[in-house]
Design a protein around this motif. Structure first.
Motif, PDB file in Angstrom:
ATOM      1  N   ASN A   1       0.988   1.482   0.640  1.00  0.00           N
ATOM      2  CA  ASN A   1      -0.421   1.155   0.829  1.00  0.00           C
ATOM      3  C   ASN A   1      -0.584  -0.323   1.193  1.00  0.00           C
ATOM      4  O   ASN A   1       0.221  -1.162   0.791  1.00  0.00           O
TER       5      ASN A   1
ATOM      6  N   GLU B   1      -3.854  -3.584  -4.484  1.00  0.00           N
ATOM      7  CA  GLU B   1      -3.397  -2.482  -3.635  1.00  0.00           C
ATOM      8  C   GLU B   1      -4.620  -1.661  -3.245  1.00  0.00           C
ATOM      9  O   GLU B   1      -5.466  -1.357  -4.085  1.00  0.00           O
TER      10      GLU B   1
ATOM     11  N   TYR C   1      -5.987   1.861  -1.911  1.00  0.00           N
ATOM     12  CA  TYR C   1      -5.488   3.239  -1.921  1.00  0.00           C
ATOM     13  C   TYR C   1      -5.821   3.992  -0.632  1.00  0.00           C
ATOM     14  O   TYR C   1      -6.581   4.967  -0.627  1.00  0.00           O
TER      15      TYR C   1
ATOM     16  N   GLU D   1      -4.933   7.858  -0.738  1.00  0.00           N
ATOM     17  CA  GLU D   1      -5.761   8.796  -1.489  1.00  0.00           C
ATOM     18  C   GLU D   1      -7.249   8.697  -1.155  1.00  0.00           C
ATOM     19  O   GLU D   1      -7.997   9.655  -1.371  1.00  0.00           O
TER      20      GLU D   1
END
Length: 318
Positions: free
Chosen positions: A98, A113, A115, A118
């Motif tokens: 990511n 980070e 995502y 997702e």
């Protein structure tokens, strides 16, 4: 006997594996209601200031009934699966890492980070705004200790603006979700130096390095105040350090504003049916969480606005 033991062990292994996977592979949140009344009171203004799992014990009992041969089979099978999962996870990390955002503020820096794997719509919206410089120069317009720090309103360029917290990106702007980004390096056709037909450099040029274009994917157009579609897919809880979308409480009302949790705010989870809040998480702090906590602990006025403005100097993507 050996055949029966192996069959029993095989059944037990499947039951135990399903149970453990179900119980450890699911992200769960604790439905704590400490401070919910105060938090919900604040949460109303997060964006606007104006107008049955399988039983592990059953699997273990079956394993206990198996013979020594069966247990050996289980151990060997489990070891193989563990190695396979490890190799799969390592490959995923290497091939599909990511993106990471670096936040530079007047109180210090931190990283998160994002995502993208997702939460592709919400994450790409944030990445697009960050790369365009949308967030640069804005201020944290609302911070609450032991709760969260909110940011991302374009009206907060003026840290004293009464409209801070009510804005978003321009309607009609868009970004691409999915597909494949192709980076340009050295072009060999359509040389830009050939604008002068007599140029001795004709044939030696191409597009600028680092420019890119998108192949495939889906275009998301911001509308209704610069808002994007709600992305209620991945059940990621509003845990300390997570980045979550701000909205007005109405469907599809999130745009550029987000907040960073500094406490376990699972009552804001869209999948927590005990509260009306629906704030999807799209990232998490990986470095500098202490900086975010310090931001939330700064002295504020009655509207939770920092007395000393805290500016986001830049957000860069890696």
């Amino acid at each position: 006997v050996a055949a029966n033991a192996l069959w029993t062990a095989s059944v037990a292994t499947r039951a135990f594996t399903v149970a453990v996977t179900a119980r450890t592979g699911t992200r769960q949140s604790l439905h704590s209601f400490i401070g919910v009344d105060r938090a919900l009171d604040h949460e109303v203004n997060l964006k606007t200031v104006a107008p049955g799992l399988p039983s592990a014990s059953l699997g273990l009992a079956a394993v206990g009934a198996a013979s020594t041969v069966g247990l050996a089979t289980i151990r060997g099978s489990a070891l193989k699966r563990s190695k396979a999962r490890s190799m799969s996870n390592n490959a995923r990390t290497l091939l599909h890492a990511n993106p990471v955002a670096t936040f530079e503020t007047t109180m210090g820096s931190f990283k998160a980070e994002i995502y993208l794997d997702e939460m592709p719509i919400t994450a790409t919206n944030f990445i697009d705004l960050s790369k365009s410089g949308f967030y640069n120069g804005l201020h944290f317009h609302r911070v609450i200790p032991n709760f969260m720090a909110q940011f991302g309103c374009p009206n907060s360029k003026d840290p004293k603006s009464l409209r801070a917290g009510s804005g978003g990106p321009s309607d009609g702007t868009s970004f691409q979700v999915g597909g494949k980004e192709i980076a340009k390096f050295h072009g060999e056709f359509g040389c830009p130096n050939s604008k002068d037909p007599k140029s001795l450099r004709a044939g030696s040029g191409g597009p600028s390095d680092g420019t890119s274009f998108q192949v495939g994917g889906k275009e998301i157009v911001r509308k209704g105040g610069g808002n994007i579609p709600d992305e209620f897919t991945a059940k990621l809880t509003n845990a300390p350090g997570t980045l979550s979308m701000a909205n007005t409480g109405r469907p599809n009302s999130g745009g550029s504003q987000f907040f960073i949790n500094v406490a376990d705010n699972n009552f804001l989870d869209f999948f927590n049916l005990q509260t009306p809040s629906k704030h999807p998480v799209f990232g998490k702090i990986t470095e500098g969480f202490d900086v975010v906590k310090q931001i939330t602990e700064t002295r504020t006025d009655r509207k939770d606005r920092p007395m000393t403005p805290i500016q986001m100097k830049s957000i860069t993507m890696e």
